[in-house]
Design a protein around this motif. Structure first.
Motif, mmCIF file in Angstrom:
data_model
loop_
_atom_site.group_PDB
_atom_site.id
_atom_site.type_symbol
_atom_site.label_atom_id
_atom_site.label_comp_id
_atom_site.label_asym_id
_atom_site.label_seq_id
_atom_site.Cartn_x
_atom_site.Cartn_y
_atom_site.Cartn_z
ATOM 1 N N ASP A 1 36.964 43.159 42.737
ATOM 2 C CA ASP A 1 37.834 42.574 41.703
ATOM 3 C C ASP A 1 37.083 41.761 40.643
ATOM 4 O O ASP A 1 37.426 41.845 39.481
ATOM 5 C CB ASP A 1 38.894 41.686 42.376
ATOM 6 C CG ASP A 1 40.058 41.345 41.448
ATOM 7 O OD1 ASP A 1 40.502 42.236 40.702
ATOM 8 O OD2 ASP A 1 40.522 40.194 41.468
ATOM 9 N N TYR B 1 52.188 33.116 44.780
ATOM 10 C CA TYR B 1 51.603 34.459 44.636
ATOM 11 C C TYR B 1 50.089 34.377 44.366
ATOM 12 O O TYR B 1 49.637 33.561 43.549
ATOM 13 C CB TYR B 1 52.293 35.223 43.487
ATOM 14 C CG TYR B 1 51.598 36.549 43.259
ATOM 15 C CD1 TYR B 1 51.784 37.601 44.154
ATOM 16 C CD2 TYR B 1 50.676 36.715 42.226
ATOM 17 C CE1 TYR B 1 51.098 38.792 44.005
ATOM 18 C CE2 TYR B 1 49.990 37.905 42.068
ATOM 19 C CZ TYR B 1 50.202 38.939 42.958
ATOM 20 O OH TYR B 1 49.502 40.112 42.824
ATOM 21 N N LYS C 1 40.480 32.449 42.383
ATOM 22 C CA LYS C 1 40.404 33.852 42.009
ATOM 23 C C LYS C 1 40.520 34.018 40.495
ATOM 24 O O LYS C 1 39.571 33.779 39.753
ATOM 25 C CB LYS C 1 41.485 34.626 42.787
ATOM 26 C CG LYS C 1 41.319 36.127 42.727
ATOM 27 C CD LYS C 1 42.327 36.814 43.630
ATOM 28 C CE LYS C 1 42.179 38.322 43.658
ATOM 29 N NZ LYS C 1 40.878 38.869 43.976
ATOM 30 N N LYS C 2 41.679 34.424 40.006
ATOM 31 C CA LYS C 2 41.820 34.706 38.575
ATOM 32 C C LYS C 2 41.625 33.433 37.743
ATOM 33 O O LYS C 2 41.006 33.454 36.682
ATOM 34 C CB LYS C 2 43.198 35.285 38.282
ATOM 35 C CG LYS C 2 43.538 36.521 39.093
ATOM 36 C CD LYS C 2 42.591 37.633 38.812
ATOM 37 C CE LYS C 2 43.059 38.934 39.468
ATOM 38 N NZ LYS C 2 42.151 40.037 39.182
ATOM 39 N N HIS D 1 36.345 41.187 35.183
ATOM 40 C CA HIS D 1 37.319 41.794 36.099
ATOM 41 C C HIS D 1 36.756 43.143 36.554
ATOM 42 O O HIS D 1 37.221 44.195 36.121
ATOM 43 C CB HIS D 1 38.645 41.970 35.337
ATOM 44 C CG HIS D 1 39.816 42.287 36.198
ATOM 45 N ND1 HIS D 1 40.940 42.911 35.707
ATOM 46 C CD2 HIS D 1 40.056 42.059 37.519
ATOM 47 C CE1 HIS D 1 41.824 43.051 36.681
ATOM 48 N NE2 HIS D 1 41.322 42.554 37.778
ATOM 49 N N PHE E 1 43.024 37.686 31.651
ATOM 50 C CA PHE E 1 42.071 36.814 32.351
ATOM 51 C C PHE E 1 40.992 36.166 31.487
ATOM 52 O O PHE E 1 40.222 35.352 31.974
ATOM 53 C CB PHE E 1 41.385 37.613 33.473
ATOM 54 C CG PHE E 1 42.339 38.326 34.384
ATOM 55 C CD1 PHE E 1 43.311 37.610 35.079
ATOM 56 C CD2 PHE E 1 42.292 39.704 34.546
ATOM 57 C CE1 PHE E 1 44.210 38.272 35.914
ATOM 58 C CE2 PHE E 1 43.183 40.371 35.386
ATOM 59 C CZ PHE E 1 44.147 39.650 36.069
ATOM 60 N N ALA F 1 51.349 44.961 38.873
ATOM 61 C CA ALA F 1 50.577 43.782 39.278
ATOM 62 C C ALA F 1 51.006 42.518 38.539
ATOM 63 O O ALA F 1 50.752 41.414 38.982
ATOM 64 C CB ALA F 1 49.095 44.018 39.069
ATOM 65 N N SER G 1 44.563 45.870 36.395
ATOM 66 C CA SER G 1 45.122 45.659 37.723
ATOM 67 C C SER G 1 45.873 46.901 38.202
ATOM 68 O O SER G 1 46.587 47.539 37.429
ATOM 69 C CB SER G 1 46.095 44.481 37.685
ATOM 70 O OG SER G 1 45.459 43.366 37.112
ATOM 71 N N PHE H 1 42.137 41.159 48.008
ATOM 72 C CA PHE H 1 43.573 40.915 47.850
ATOM 73 C C PHE H 1 44.085 42.175 47.159
ATOM 74 O O PHE H 1 44.151 42.249 45.942
ATOM 75 C CB PHE H 1 43.789 39.653 47.011
ATOM 76 C CG PHE H 1 45.234 39.358 46.713
ATOM 77 C CD1 PHE H 1 46.126 39.067 47.733
ATOM 78 C CD2 PHE H 1 45.710 39.361 45.412
ATOM 79 C CE1 PHE H 1 47.459 38.795 47.457
ATOM 80 C CE2 PHE H 1 47.047 39.087 45.125
ATOM 81 C CZ PHE H 1 47.915 38.804 46.154
ATOM 82 N N ARG I 1 50.919 43.351 48.999
ATOM 83 C CA ARG I 1 49.460 43.177 49.067
ATOM 84 C C ARG I 1 48.981 42.964 50.489
ATOM 85 O O ARG I 1 49.748 42.603 51.375
ATOM 86 C CB ARG I 1 49.071 41.925 48.245
ATOM 87 C CG ARG I 1 49.438 41.999 46.762
ATOM 88 C CD ARG I 1 48.346 42.638 45.985
ATOM 89 N NE ARG I 1 48.625 42.777 44.568
ATOM 90 C CZ ARG I 1 47.661 42.811 43.634
ATOM 91 N NH1 ARG I 1 46.399 42.678 43.967
ATOM 92 N NH2 ARG I 1 47.978 42.994 42.374
ATOM 93 N N ARG J 1 51.814 38.211 39.301
ATOM 94 C CA ARG J 1 51.342 37.231 38.319
ATOM 95 C C ARG J 1 52.382 37.096 37.205
ATOM 96 O O ARG J 1 53.023 38.056 36.816
ATOM 97 C CB ARG J 1 50.008 37.643 37.718
ATOM 98 C CG ARG J 1 48.837 37.410 38.652
ATOM 99 C CD ARG J 1 47.513 37.761 38.009
ATOM 100 N NE ARG J 1 47.370 39.187 37.793
ATOM 101 C CZ ARG J 1 47.568 39.816 36.649
ATOM 102 N NH1 ARG J 1 47.907 39.140 35.551
ATOM 103 N NH2 ARG J 1 47.423 41.117 36.557
HETATM 104 C C1 OXD Z 1 44.652 41.317 41.104
HETATM 105 C C2 OXD Z 1 45.150 41.612 39.756
HETATM 106 O O1 OXD Z 1 45.415 40.814 41.942
HETATM 107 O O2 OXD Z 1 44.333 42.029 38.930
HETATM 108 O O3 OXD Z 1 43.471 41.557 41.363
HETATM 109 O O4 OXD Z 1 46.351 41.420 39.490
#
Ligand code: OXD
Ligand code: MN
Length: 588
Positions: free
Chosen positions: A277, A201, A209-210, A230, A454, A436, A252, A299, A374, A73
């Motif tokens: 997650d 990525y 997701k995020k 999270h 996040f 991460a 992470s 993931f 990953r 990230r």
């Molecule tokens: C994930 C992160 O991939 O927190 O879950 O970076």
């Protein structure tokens, strides 16, 4: 078909100008077609997007090598574009939404020329859940499309739920030319829109997701009285068959996935996995907090995953059938065509290609697998998957755990005095950084509730929202803190971790059920060592005491750092958090 969806897809296509548009239906046959496109047609940096791994040993598994600059990230390129800058807070990069869109439009103009635009309709959450959301992402990358089918409920099912309505979360994604100087991950919370360009990525490109399920969803939660966190979600079964549901936040790469799939060393205890997650937490009709995992896959970080650290994950990874399993930036054992990473069981193979496909020199000082390599794998293959995973209402949460990676200071486990004290403990969380995200690893950074990368809005408001949620819950969960990572004077871990963490979970459950007393300390309630189940564990009394040592001088230094972190939020930091801060300060 939803007219607003059709119109939006036309708009996306007229900007990005793909050669063709492909609507994904989510079928198994299609998943294999996407992989084939990635093997034989699409390329990244002149390499195929996927190559096939040994299907006898790793059924349905494929290796993906990313662009070498695109491995984690990129928080410095991630923006939350509220119309009012105040709402982004000091915890987010901000750009004016009009300016941001102008920039993105320029970068996206014609970015899909010569490529296919995949349309991915998907649902975060169970289709029958009152908490689930329909989303649609477009992307020009087969790896992203194949990953989204693992991580979400993708395809026809989402179009059916959307019907002819227009209420869906939009995601525009293109890998562009992977140029880090033209890479942006932009969020528009007022429009339920995420726009990401230049990266494939996971956290930058799988927009459900995020980007949606945490950054945008946290903002929705503020407005609608719920929380997007999270957190892992697990059910812990005791020898009598009672199951206690727990949600736990860790930064992470701090072992969330291992905890979510823990294989207990304590006879009679078992962990059921619901999520590793993300948790969406809603107030149920009985005044308890209910959790769903909006995702359908893992993931996870590969290095360090082994039969010793996470046997359930090793089984999950080898159970590929209906869903392909993807490995990203792991190394390759050339002789057996298997994925390989540091920390895997057995001897280091002789003949290894590193994560970029180069012959690996063991003595060269570099790891063979990228430290943030990953796997992407369906949760349906998890041997400990909870029967409640598909419960549309979610599971009632009895405890929230905040965990961080601290080599000193924090005890192995403690219980907070109250909801507001627990919120303070979450708000002052600090953790040593990992691979991460792109930043220096091993440095302490404040990471409240593990949400610093996040939380899609001002964290001052976020803490206030947490306090408010507590007031609305007639039966709130207890809040605990854990730290598996404390070191002794020689830099060795004091606590064995992994399956042995069940001993800590057992104490937490004993506290929930009022089975054991606890001892007051300035930082929280600590266990009496006699109340911890330590039989069969080779750990000295002295080391147990070290795990719970509260060093007032270290804590005073910690509070100075916390104070300057909190000061950034100015007036937005709730008085109740300062009150808890002062209480702790006066007790040290
Ligand atoms: C994930 C992160 O991939 O927190 O879950 O970076
Ligand atoms: Mn995460």
């Amino acid at each position: 078909m939803s007219p607003s969806l059709e119109k939006w897809i036309e708009e996306c296509a007229s900007l990005t100008k793909p050669d063709q548009i492909y609507w994904c239906d989510g079928s198994e046959e299609e998943a294999h077609r996407l992989i084939e496109i990635g093997m034989y047609k699409e390329k990244i940096n002149d390499n195929p997007v996927f190559s096939e791994l040994n299907h006898k040993l790793w059924p349905s598994s494929y290796l993906h090598r990313s662009h070498p600059t695109d491995v984690a990230r990129t928080e410095h390129l991630t923006f939350v574009c509220h119309s009012d800058k105040e709402n982004a807070g000091p915890n987010n990069n901000w750009m004016d939404p009009r300016e941001a869109k102008e920039l993105l439009r320029k970068l996206s103009d014609g970015c899909m020329k010569g490529r296919t635009m995949y349309v991915l309709p998907y649902i975060m959450g169970h289709p029958d859940s009152p908490y689930s959301r329909v989303c649609v992402q477009v992307t020009d990358n087969s790896y992203v499309a194949a990953s989204m089918r693992i991580m979400t409920r993708m395809g026809k099912i989402a179009l059916e739920k959307l019907g002819d309505g227009g209420d869906f979360v939009r995601g525009i994604h293109s890998v562009g030319d992977f140029d880090p100087n033209k890479r942006f991950i932009m969020h528009f919370p007022d429009e339920n829109l995420v726009w990401s360009i230049g990266s494939g990525y996971g956290g930058n490109a799988l927009l459900g997701k995020k980007c949606f399920s945490l950054r945008i969803a946290s903002w929705l939660g503020l407005k609608e009285d719920w929380l997007a966190e999270h957190m892992i979600i697990i059910g812990v079964e005791d020898p009598d068959g009672n199951i206690t549901y727990i949600a736990a936040a860790f930064p992470s790469a701090c072992g969330k996935t291992n905890l979510a799939m823990l294989r207990s060393t304590l006879p009679g205890y078992k962990v059921w996995t619901i999520g590793d997650d993300i948790a969406w937490l809603n107030i149920g009709p009985d005044g308890r907090l209910y959790a769903i995992n909006p995702e359908t896959g893992f993931f996870g970080v590969a290095p360090g995953t082994s039969m010793k650290t996470n046997p359930n994950m090793m089984e999950t990874l080898k159970a590929g059938t209906f869903y392909p399993t993807l490995f990203t930036n792991t190394a390759l054992n050339v002789d057996t065509n298997e994925p390989w990473w540091e920390g895997m069981d057995g001897p280091v193979p002789e003949n290894i290609l590193d994560w970029q496909g180069r012959k690996w020199d063991k003595t060269g000082g570099n790891t063979a697998a990228h430290p943030n390599s990953r796997f992407t794998v369906s949760i349906s293959q998890c041997p400990t998957l909870s029967p409640e995973f598909d419960n549309p209402q979610g599971v009632p949460i009895s405890a929230i755990i905040f965990g961080s990676r601290r080599s000193r200071l924090l005890p192995l486990v403690y219980e907070s005095f109250s909801w507001s004290h627990g919120v303070f403990c979450g708000a002052r969380m600090g953790s040593e950084t990992t691979a991460a995200a792109i930043h220096q690893t091993g440095k302490l950074r404040r990471d409240p509730m593990a949400m610093i990368p996040f939380c899609g809005y001002n964290m001052g408001d976020y803490f206030a929202h947490w306090l408010n949620m507590g007031r609305k819950l007639s039966n709130p969960p207890k809040i605990f803190g854990v730290n598996w990572f404390r070191l002794d004077e020689d830099g060795r871990f004091l606590w064995p971790g992994f399956g042995e963490n069940m001993r800590v979970l057992k104490w937490i459950i004993d506290r929930i059920n009022n089975n054991v007393k606890a001892k007051e300390s300035p930082v929280g309630l600590l266990p009496y060592i006699e109340d911890l189940e330590l039989s069969g564990l080779n750990i000295s009394r002295e080391n147990m005491e070290k795990l719970f040592k509260i060093d007032n001088d270290e804590w005073k230094l910690e509070l100075e750092d916390v104070r300057s972190f909190f000061n950034q939020f100015g007036e937005k930091l709730p008085q109740e958090i300062w009150d808890e801060f002062k209480k702790l300060e006066s007790q040290l």
